[in-house]
Scaffold this active site. Structure first.
Site, PDB file in Angstrom:
ATOM      1  CG  ASN A  11      64.214  74.552  43.157  1.00 30.66           C
ATOM      2  OD1 ASN A  11      64.873  75.358  43.360  1.00 30.66           O
ATOM      3  ND2 ASN A  11      64.089  73.360  42.672  1.00 30.66           N
ATOM      4  CG  ASP A  13      67.930  74.552  42.473  1.00 27.93           C
ATOM      5  OD1 ASP A  13      67.821  75.006  43.538  1.00 27.93           O
ATOM      6  OD2 ASP A  13      67.120  73.266  41.861  1.00 27.93           O
ATOM      7  CG  HIS A  14      66.875  78.200  38.054  1.00 21.65           C
ATOM      8  ND1 HIS A  14      67.797  77.187  37.316  1.00 21.65           N
ATOM      9  CD2 HIS A  14      65.611  77.104  37.757  1.00 21.65           C
ATOM     10  CE1 HIS A  14      67.076  75.605  36.913  1.00 21.65           C
ATOM     11  NE2 HIS A  14      65.719  75.526  36.962  1.00 21.65           N
ATOM     12  NE  ARG A  22      77.879  88.431  33.182  1.00 21.94           N
ATOM     13  CZ  ARG A  22      77.922  90.110  32.477  1.00 21.94           C
ATOM     14  NH1 ARG A  22      77.771  90.873  33.978  1.00 21.94           N
ATOM     15  NH2 ARG A  22      77.724  90.898  31.731  1.00 21.94           N
ATOM     16  CG  HIS A  47      68.653  69.058  42.819  1.00 24.61           C
ATOM     17  ND1 HIS A  47      68.428  69.461  41.519  1.00 24.61           N
ATOM     18  CD2 HIS A  47      69.784  68.472  43.492  1.00 24.61           C
ATOM     19  CE1 HIS A  47      68.747  68.247  41.228  1.00 24.61           C
ATOM     20  NE2 HIS A  47      69.604  67.010  42.775  1.00 24.61           N
ATOM     21  NE  ARG A  49      70.519  69.536  38.558  1.00 25.22           N
ATOM     22  CZ  ARG A  49      70.291  68.393  37.431  1.00 25.22           C
ATOM     23  NH1 ARG A  49      71.388  68.049  37.816  1.00 25.22           N
ATOM     24  NH2 ARG A  49      68.689  68.036  37.623  1.00 25.22           N
ATOM     25  NE  ARG A  53      72.942  70.761  36.122  1.00 28.43           N
ATOM     26  CZ  ARG A  53      72.725  70.163  35.767  1.00 28.43           C
ATOM     27  NH1 ARG A  53      71.284  70.358  34.854  1.00 28.43           N
ATOM     28  NH2 ARG A  53      73.300  69.006  35.169  1.00 28.43           N
ATOM     29  CG  HIS A  54      71.226  75.492  40.386  1.00 20.62           C
ATOM     30  ND1 HIS A  54      71.167  74.045  41.081  1.00 20.62           N
ATOM     31  CD2 HIS A  54      70.694  74.356  39.276  1.00 20.62           C
ATOM     32  CE1 HIS A  54      70.640  73.268  41.101  1.00 20.62           C
ATOM     33  NE2 HIS A  54      70.466  73.072  39.981  1.00 20.62           N
ATOM     34  CD  GLU A  74      64.547  69.159  44.245  1.00 19.40           C
ATOM     35  OE1 GLU A  74      65.669  68.806  43.763  1.00 19.40           O
ATOM     36  OE2 GLU A  74      63.652  70.073  44.230  1.00 19.40           O
ATOM     37  CB  THR A 105      65.241  66.903  38.498  1.00 20.04           C
ATOM     38  OG1 THR A 105      65.468  67.348  38.982  1.00 20.04           O
ATOM     39  CG2 THR A 105      64.758  65.323  38.998  1.00 20.04           C
ATOM     40  CD  GLU A 155      58.219  67.715  44.611  1.00 24.59           C
ATOM     41  OE1 GLU A 155      59.350  67.729  45.729  1.00 24.59           O
ATOM     42  OE2 GLU A 155      58.641  68.264  43.969  1.00 24.59           O
ATOM     43  CG  HIS A 198      59.886  69.183  37.261  1.00 23.52           C
ATOM     44  ND1 HIS A 198      60.210  69.772  35.838  1.00 23.52           N
ATOM     45  CD2 HIS A 198      61.254  69.171  37.522  1.00 23.52           C
ATOM     46  CE1 HIS A 198      61.162  69.744  35.388  1.00 23.52           C
ATOM     47  NE2 HIS A 198      61.952  69.866  36.305  1.00 23.52           N
ATOM     48  N   GLY A 199      57.797  72.300  37.001  1.00 27.41           N
ATOM     49  CA  GLY A 199      56.740  73.626  35.662  1.00 27.41           C
ATOM     50  C   GLY A 199      55.855  73.797  36.221  1.00 27.41           C
TER      51      GLY A 199
HETATM   52  N1  PXP Z   1      60.250  69.630  42.423  1.00 27.86           N
HETATM   53  C1  PXP Z   1      61.783  68.944  42.558  1.00 27.86           C
HETATM   54  C2  PXP Z   1      61.689  67.440  42.971  1.00 27.86           C
HETATM   55  C3  PXP Z   1      62.535  69.439  41.528  1.00 27.86           C
HETATM   56  O1  PXP Z   1      63.868  68.505  40.666  1.00 27.86           O
HETATM   57  C4  PXP Z   1      62.270  70.739  40.967  1.00 27.86           C
HETATM   58  C5  PXP Z   1      63.167  70.954  39.875  1.00 27.86           C
HETATM   59  O2  PXP Z   1      64.490  71.134  40.118  1.00 27.86           O
HETATM   60  C6  PXP Z   1      60.759  71.495  41.586  1.00 27.86           C
HETATM   61  C7  PXP Z   1      60.547  70.906  42.262  1.00 27.86           C
HETATM   62  C8  PXP Z   1      60.717  72.893  40.486  1.00 27.86           C
HETATM   63  O3  PXP Z   1      60.430  72.541  39.370  1.00 27.86           O
HETATM   64  P1  PXP Z   1      60.537  73.918  38.723  1.00 27.86           P
HETATM   65  O4  PXP Z   1      61.332  74.957  38.572  1.00 27.86           O
HETATM   66  O5  PXP Z   1      60.181  73.510  37.192  1.00 27.86           O
HETATM   67  O6  PXP Z   1      59.693  74.935  39.316  1.00 27.86           O
END
Ligand code: PXP
Length: 260
Positions: A11, A13-14, A22, A47, A49, A53-54, A74, A105, A155, A198-199
């Site tokens: 993922n 996104d970050h 910036r 994702h 959104r 935001r990202h 996503e 999420t 998932e 997630h996490g």
């Molecule tokens: N899967 C889904 C459906 C998510 O929404 C996210 C977070 O955007 C992730 C996986 C990845 O989670 P993490 O960034 O905490 O690894």
């Protein structure tokens, strides 16, 4: 049961969060996606959104056009996102709940309560050849509802388990883990493909890879954090190795080999 090779979805996104902090174009999430793919990712997750935001609409277009790795998009099951996804036609889409005020999420979809909203979206994506997964807690009634909608996959939201593990809450960790173990087996028995995310970090990814029903993990925040210290390519390679170790443990236990 024969344990298939477990797929790693990265993922990004970050990377976009950092870029947007910036303004401008750096760091480029598309470059991150390419590097992740070269380093062992099987798919890229992003994702889009509602508040952008990202990830941006332009990022999605570039991920599809410029990166040689399947995109798992996503999205919330809104009219806007459904239309964008049907137009973009990624190979896979994961439906997630979304609230503007949340930082990430925070919970799974309530597939039971939202059956009527989700049904046409899942059907339209299925007709368009987009593989749909539903991001849910490992609860039987949610899994049954996902199967009832004929989603290809679920998932499992691993956030509560990972939080309990990180904070050393042993009883909660065990309870959440058992829910994941039971949920994965139950979903597999209903014919659903089982993903999780997630996490996750190296330790939790390795552990969850011991469950033979799980065929895909989606991981973002931890790896983008690791990238600050060791680089994204190395972080992806270490994650791949952690997952393979977990999967080898299940294969050895069952006297089987990893199916390619
Ligand atoms: N899967 C889904 C459906 C998510 O929404 C996210 C977070 O955007 C992730 C996986 C990845 O989670 P993490 O960034 O905490 O690894």
């Amino acid at each position: 049961m024969r344990a298939p090779r477990i797929r790693l979805g990265i993922n990004i996104d970050h990377v976009a969060t950092l870029r947007n902090a910036r303004g401008g174009v750096l760091p480029d999430p598309i470059q991150a996606a390419r590097l992740a793919a070269e380093s062992g990712a099987d798919n890229i997750t992003a994702h889009l959104r509602e508040d952008r935001r990202h990830i941006s609409d332009h990022d999605i277009a570039r991920l599809l056009a410029e990166v040689d790795c399947p995109l798992n998009m996503e999205m919330a099951a809104t009219d806007e996102m459904t239309a964008i996804t049907l137009q973009a036609k990624p190979p896979a889409a994961c439906l997630v709940p979304e609230r503007r005020e949340e930082r990430t999420t925070e919970g799974g979809l309530d597939v039971v309560a939202q059956h009527n909203t989700l049904e046409p979206v899942v059907a339209a994506f299925g007709d368009a050849g987009i593989e749909v997964s539903l991001f849910i807690a490992a609860e039987r009634r949610q899994i049954e509802a996902a199967a009832h909608l004929c989603a290809a996959a679920i998932e499992i939201h691993t956030g509560s388990w990972c939080d309990a593990f990180a904070e050393g809450r042993e009883a909660d960790t065990e309870r959440e883990w058992q829910a994941i173990v039971d949920g994965a087996a139950y979903a597999h028995g209903l014919g659903l493909e089982v993903h999780a995310g997630h996490g996750l970090n190296y330790a939790t990814a390795r552990k969850i890879s011991t469950l033979p029903e799980i065929v895909e993990l989606n991981i973002g925040h931890f790896l983008v954090g690791e990238a600050v210290f060791i680089g994204l390519g190395e972080a992806v390679r270490r994650m791949r190795a952690a997952m393979d170790l977990g999967r080898q443990a299940v294969c050895l236990r069952e006297g089987d080999s990893i199916a390619s």
